[in-house]
Design an enzyme around this catalytic site. Structure first.
Site, short mmCIF file in Angstrom:
data_model
loop_
_atom_site.label_atom_id
_atom_site.label_comp_id
_atom_site.label_asym_id
_atom_site.label_seq_id
_atom_site.Cartn_x
_atom_site.Cartn_y
_atom_site.Cartn_z
N ASP A 85 0.86 -1.18 0.00
CA ASP A 85 0.00 0.00 0.00
C ASP A 85 0.90 1.24 0.00
O ASP A 85 1.62 1.50 0.97
CB ASP A 85 -0.88 -0.04 1.26
N ASP A 108 -7.01 5.83 -7.93
CA ASP A 108 -8.44 5.47 -7.78
C ASP A 108 -9.19 6.61 -7.11
O ASP A 108 -8.82 7.04 -6.01
CB ASP A 108 -8.57 4.19 -6.94
N LYS A 112 -17.54 7.47 -4.00
CA LYS A 112 -18.55 7.53 -2.93
C LYS A 112 -17.97 8.20 -1.69
O LYS A 112 -16.84 7.90 -1.30
CB LYS A 112 -19.01 6.12 -2.57
N ASP A 144 -8.93 11.63 -14.40
CA ASP A 144 -10.07 12.07 -15.21
C ASP A 144 -11.21 12.53 -14.30
O ASP A 144 -12.28 12.89 -14.79
CB ASP A 144 -10.58 10.89 -16.08
N THR A 181 -0.31 6.21 -20.27
CA THR A 181 -0.60 5.10 -19.36
C THR A 181 -1.82 4.36 -19.92
O THR A 181 -2.56 4.89 -20.76
CB THR A 181 -0.91 5.61 -17.93
N PHE A 183 -4.72 3.63 -18.53
CA PHE A 183 -5.99 4.29 -18.25
C PHE A 183 -6.13 5.56 -19.07
O PHE A 183 -7.22 5.92 -19.49
CB PHE A 183 -6.14 4.56 -16.75
N GLU A 184 -5.03 6.23 -19.30
CA GLU A 184 -5.07 7.44 -20.13
C GLU A 184 -5.59 7.10 -21.53
O GLU A 184 -6.47 7.78 -22.06
CB GLU A 184 -3.65 8.01 -20.20
#
Ligand SMILES: C[S@@+](CC[C@H](N)C(=O)[O-])C[C@H]1O[C@@H](n2cnc3c(N)ncnc32)[C@H](O)[C@@H]1O
Length: 203
Positions: A85, A108, A112, A144, A181, A183-184
């Site tokens: 972590d 991340d 919520k 994002d 990356t 996710f990019e």
């Protein structure tokens, strides 16, 4: 092919501070990526800059295993990968003034409200990460998620030891032959806006 045992770095024991420089076989500037996912970004950076050392942290075992195998197959001897972590490591077990660059891409967002406490970015983490940077070091972040971007911006731009710098810079793989990356790439294909920020630790 590199040996998996050389690539994988064990987290420090309870109460120990990680010897980051000691993970590598030779002294060189260290770039760290938190949450490397499948490791595509770090892999390309490490191939392009064999004279630098690269340290990746990934928590999810699926991604960690994927990235480790990828680094091994590419035979890179300037990369180390740790499964832990990153927030705990950085806030409790990380040495001061060791990183030349810190990359955090698409952390991340935990959208919520009841999950916000799981977010990587909070004041304690930012303080610890600033401590880990050498003077003049760069810290680049992108996401994002608009609300998380605003929080990250507030934390970094209000920190007394940080000052803004250009995000786009060929030295850091962010222009022309851009080092994207995973996710990019995914988010850009979906047409989402990406918030980017780079800061430098004051000298
Ligand atoms: C949305 S993905 C982004 C992956 C990669 N940076 C990219 O842009 O393609 C976030 C990654 O960070 C990892 N991660 C989240 N929290 C972490 C933590 N506290 N320590 C280490 N890794 C973490 C997740 O497992 C996941 O692989």
């Amino acid at each position: 092919m590199a040996d998996l045992q050389e690539i994988i770095a064990e987290p420090p024991g309870i109460g120990e501070v990680l010897d980051v420089a000691g993970l590598f076989t030779r002294a060189a500037p260290i770039e760290m990526e938190i949450g490397c996912g499948k490791g595509g970004f770090l892999l390309r950076r490490a191939r392009e800059h064999p004279q630098r050392n690269y340290f990746a942290i990934e928590w999810a075992s699926k991604y960690y295993t994927y990235a480790a195998d990828r680094f091994r197959r590419w035979g890179l001897d300037n990369v180390r990968l740790m499964r832990t972590d990153a927030r705990h490591l950085m806030t409790h077990q990380f040495p001061n003034a060791v990183l030349s660059v810190l990359h955090v891409y698409h952390p991340d967002p935990w959208p919520k409200k009841r999950h916000h406490k799981r977010r990587l970015f909070n004041a304690e983490f930012v303080d610890a990460a600033v401590g880990a940077l050498i003077p003049g070091a760069r810290w680049a972040v992108q996401t994002d998620h608009a609300e998380y971007a605003e929080i990250i911006q507030g934390l970094l731009l209000n920190h007394p030891q940080l000052e803004p710098m250009e995000f786009d810079d060929p030295e850091f793989g962010t222009t022309d032959e851009r080092t994207e990356t995973n996710f990019e790439v995914k988010y850009l294909r979906q047409g989402r806006h990406i918030y980017r920020l780079a800061v430098r630790k004051r000298r």
